[in-house]
Scaffold this active site. Structure first.
Site, mmCIF file in Angstrom:
data_model
loop_
_atom_site.group_PDB
_atom_site.id
_atom_site.type_symbol
_atom_site.label_atom_id
_atom_site.label_comp_id
_atom_site.label_asym_id
_atom_site.label_seq_id
_atom_site.Cartn_x
_atom_site.Cartn_y
_atom_site.Cartn_z
ATOM 1 N N SER A 194 -30.253 -3.703 -20.243
ATOM 2 C CA SER A 194 -30.141 -2.544 -21.120
ATOM 3 C C SER A 194 -28.731 -2.470 -21.668
ATOM 4 O O SER A 194 -27.837 -3.184 -21.245
ATOM 5 C CB SER A 194 -30.446 -1.290 -20.317
ATOM 6 O OG SER A 194 -29.557 -1.214 -19.234
ATOM 7 N N ILE A 197 -25.768 3.335 -20.764
ATOM 8 C CA ILE A 197 -26.269 4.687 -20.981
ATOM 9 C C ILE A 197 -25.094 5.645 -20.822
ATOM 10 O O ILE A 197 -24.642 6.239 -21.775
ATOM 11 C CB ILE A 197 -27.445 4.993 -20.036
ATOM 12 C CG1 ILE A 197 -28.612 4.055 -20.392
ATOM 13 C CG2 ILE A 197 -27.864 6.440 -20.164
ATOM 14 C CD1 ILE A 197 -29.827 4.203 -19.534
ATOM 15 N N THR A 203 -24.999 -4.863 -19.435
ATOM 16 C CA THR A 203 -24.934 -6.325 -19.570
ATOM 17 C C THR A 203 -25.203 -6.756 -21.012
ATOM 18 O O THR A 203 -24.552 -7.663 -21.528
ATOM 19 C CB THR A 203 -25.918 -7.003 -18.590
ATOM 20 O OG1 THR A 203 -25.472 -6.733 -17.258
ATOM 21 C CG2 THR A 203 -25.946 -8.511 -18.785
ATOM 22 N N ASP A 256 -32.281 11.011 -13.883
ATOM 23 C CA ASP A 256 -32.774 9.704 -13.481
ATOM 24 C C ASP A 256 -33.714 9.934 -12.306
ATOM 25 O O ASP A 256 -33.428 9.524 -11.190
ATOM 26 C CB ASP A 256 -31.582 8.822 -13.084
ATOM 27 C CG ASP A 256 -31.911 7.346 -13.224
ATOM 28 O OD1 ASP A 256 -33.087 7.028 -13.508
ATOM 29 O OD2 ASP A 256 -31.013 6.517 -13.049
ATOM 30 N N SER A 264 -39.390 2.210 -13.889
ATOM 31 C CA SER A 264 -38.675 1.554 -14.973
ATOM 32 C C SER A 264 -38.295 0.132 -14.583
ATOM 33 O O SER A 264 -38.556 -0.832 -15.304
ATOM 34 C CB SER A 264 -37.417 2.370 -15.290
ATOM 35 O OG SER A 264 -36.601 1.679 -16.174
#
Lengths: 489, 489
Positions: A194, A197, A203, A256, A264
């Site tokens: 991803s 956030i 990465t 989260d 996820s």
């Protein structure tokens, strides 16, 4: 009510109608409400947006999705009605009442998320419901299945392996090193990541500073055929689009919820067909989770992996401080390169953790015998094979390793007193790196000279701030004084 | 990242930036995220929207709010960054963790809602938090104060009175009758109403079939000076804009958390300076609340009224079936007119309830002595004074009573068997009236020939459906068969 179509040629990703403020008031709809648009016997449900200026009261601006579905022409008339919401909205309400959802029900919600039939606030209610009511392992299983079923999947043969960190630690760019070592040893590693956030860089952001990361799944197949490994952004592949959308809404409040975290991660691993998965759970002060939460997560990951028949291992790691020296895309890729090149000044904490993760994967997959993974991982890294593999992947992703330029505006920060470093707050470091421009400005970020328990002398360098804009640098310095991310005793 | 400004001349009600899908992916933002736009030393925070087609990857389309704030011209360049969310988002998170909010904290959230600094999904999180965690009377007090303080207020002298129903009962159009009677008796009644949320019509929708309902507050002052009473839509007055916005998000899931219901009603009464308030709480099967919930609401209303020093009374009424015969704007105004005109065929249930509510208000305000309110109310109604007053108000609001045309497509529905009516479901009746086109199509709706406990013969008329479109009529008939709103034993 009949309105005249005004065509503005825009694709919104879903059917969107813009109404004049006065018309919306008259119908009694507001932003994110739904209306049905009818022409002859065709009908489409659209989400409402409201504006003034681009249209008159008796007009409606519709997105390309609607133009196509109803085959509209300029000055056509549409019959507008308030539309009832889809059934999945009732199901979200049900979950908000803490009632469990069935497989069919969860699938309905996830399907509607994927086809953009649910609006952002409705998804926020769904996230709240999961957050406040939790989910049973059974429900999480259904959720994962629904997320995987509504997305693309990669079908790869061989020992497909993956490593995943739940995040929260600044720097910590182990993935490129682990992927390079393990794919050198023959594992297939279709690593999708991803973007950041709340952290300084994900990465995908880091790899993007040296290569392309956005590919279609057919392009990705070609890359994998060549290199057996990749490091790409998951978002463009459509692997788990429901999950991407849910995460987008979660991050508005930095929520989260555990069921969503579990689903996820596992959905994304299932959709690339990984049969060996290593999960890194960093815990500790200023990490994402406490040790207690980490242990509970580990237990649930293991339960679910049995249900889905994946070979999965969780390791709990120290997440109480940043790992590596660089925080920010180019600063982190520099750390990665210095480990891969085995430069004398490489960050040893990053190397150590990467070797540990790689050794676990090598043993799990049988590439090394029990107890011999570390030896093999070290050999591959020290021999330069991992670095060659890394360059091969970067090249396959259309990249190169030149031009790793840091932000032209920079400032050293020195210790105000001598002593021992007793705290480096991950969240504050990430926050400052973002103020400096990371991850959008690739050369922005923070270089860290010290780690926990290091001794430091008065006026010795602690950090260097890098930015591509003087204004951002000034702002970060201002915040640095306010939030003090490093404590010396 | 720098992007070129493309001006499209639209007012969105808040700063909105449209980014190209690819650019948004690159920055890592999505719909409803926030970016900061910088030009020279000026900066503005904007909400992101995403499109393709109307702009290129290196362009940004900005709403008029942004053009003005940054004094932009076509082809100017803007520096774009991901923006942190406002502090109120942290406070919403705090409430979602069920921690109480202080006066200052609630004010921050409400202020940000009013100035559109919070996005729809963030407000959905706030609503979820209130729904799941509740609020203390203290918090509700702060919430009401914040809502009133961030809106316009009317300052009227004299005995300002109001009546309010918490809703949920189909038809039930008592307001125009009560307002006409009580203002005839000398009370000042600045009645602001909402439009329908899930019901077939709100008072504002009904009055709109005979007069204008949207006024600015200065226009409203003029009307009130003339007639001492009005029946207008609250939305255009800006009395409690935070509340309007919260309701918009609640209705996506048909949520109506108790603290919000209390604060919504009281904030609106405080902002028109009502010192005498009568609250109608209909309870029962298919009503909004059960008797137990009604009693709890009554208690809380009374507690809060003491805090705010309002003379308030709650009455619990039977909400187990529709009141009046008409459901839908013109059908309901016809009922109201027949009561005001004292026609022989007027709906007596509607007359009875309206008289009861009016009598309470007359006694509360001292316009009638204790026990004599009913007598006075009846006298005013039967003498025609109430009807004259009603006509005066309608005229002052630019209306007239001609042209009350029902939908040209209609269909009678007859009983399948003889027996006694044992159920008329409010929710189902409202739902069907909406399918028929109500409240947008003023002439659409349902005429009810029977009420609970009435005897009915096979093939006797139960309902007539009215619609302005044949398609909607057909659809409603289809649904009627499926959901059966009336039961006969």
């Amino acid at each position: 009510m009949k309105l005249k179509v005004k065509i503005l040629k825009f694709v919104a990703g879903r059917p969107v109608s813009i109404l004049h403020k006065k018309t919306a008031d008259k119908i009694g709809v507001n932003i994110d409400d739904r209306i049905s648009l009818n022409k002859n016997k065709k009908r489409i449900i659209s989400v409402v947006d409201i504006a003034r200026g681009i249209l008159k009261e008796d007009e409606i601006v519709v997105s390309d999705e609607i133009v196509k579905a109803l085959q509209l022409k300029k000055n056509d008339f549409l019959d507008i009605n308030i539309a009832p919401h889809p059934e999945s909205v009732e199901l979200i309400y049900k979950k908000l009442m803490c009632k469990p959802l069935s497989e069919t029900e969860l699938k309905k919600i996830i399907k509607d998320i994927v086809k953009n039939a649910l609006t952002e606030p409705e998804i926020a209610y769904f996230v709240s419901a999961i957050y406040k009511c939790g989910m049973s392992i059974q429900e999480i299983k259904y959720l994962i299945k629904a997320i995987v079923d509504t997305g693309e999947t990669l079908r790869l043969k061989g020992k497909v392996a993956d490593k995943h960190s739940i995040g929260g630690v600044a720097g910590n760019r182990t993935t490129p090193i682990v992927v390079s070592i393990c794919s050198s040893a023959g594992l297939i590693m279709p690593k999708t990541s991803s973007r950041a956030i709340t952290s300084a860089a994900g990465t995908a952001d880091v790899i993007e500073s040296v290569a392309k990361v956005e590919f279609s799944s057919s392009q990705l197949y070609k890359i994998l055929k060549k290199t057996k490994a990749c490091m790409v952004w998951g978002g463009s592949l459509g692997l788990a689009p429901a999950d991407d959308k849910i995460i987008q809404i979660e991050r508005l409040l930095n929520l989260d919820p555990e069921p969503q975290l579990l689903s996820s991660i596992l959905a994304k691993k299932l959709s690339v067909n990984s049969n060996y998965v290593l999960i890194d759970i960093p815990y500790g002060k200023s990490a994402k989770v406490s040790r207690k939460k980490a242990l509970s997560l580990k237990k649930k990951f293991e339960k679910l992996s049995k249900i889905f028949n994946i070979n999965l291992k969780c390791i709990l790691t120290d997440g109480s401080q940043p790992i590596g020296n660089g925080i920010g895309p180019i600063l982190e890729i520099r750390d990665v390169l210095s480990v891969l090149k085995q430069s004398p000044e490489r960050p040893l904490d990053l190397e150590k953790k990467s070797l540990k993760l790689a050794s676990f994967l090598l043993e799990m997959t049988g590439k090394a015998k029990k107890g011999q993974g570390m030896e093999l991982a070290k050999k591959i890294l020290q021999s330069g094979k991992a670095f060659s593999k890394f360059k091969e992947i970067i090249k396959a992703q259309g990249g190169h390793l030149n031009n790793l330029k840091l932000g032209e505006f920079f400032q050293d920060i020195v210790a105000k007193k001598s002593g021992k470093v007793i705290e480096i707050d991950n969240k504050k470091i990430n926050f400052l790196a973002r103020i400096l421009g990371s991850p959008t400005d690739k050369g922005a970020g923070i270089y860290l000279y010290k780690h926990l328990k290091d001794n430091v002398k008065r006026k010795e360098k602690l950090l260097t701030f890098y930015s591509e804009s003087e204004r951002k640098l000034r702002e970060a310095l201002k915040f640095y004084k306010k939030i003090k991310p490093i404590k010396i005793s």
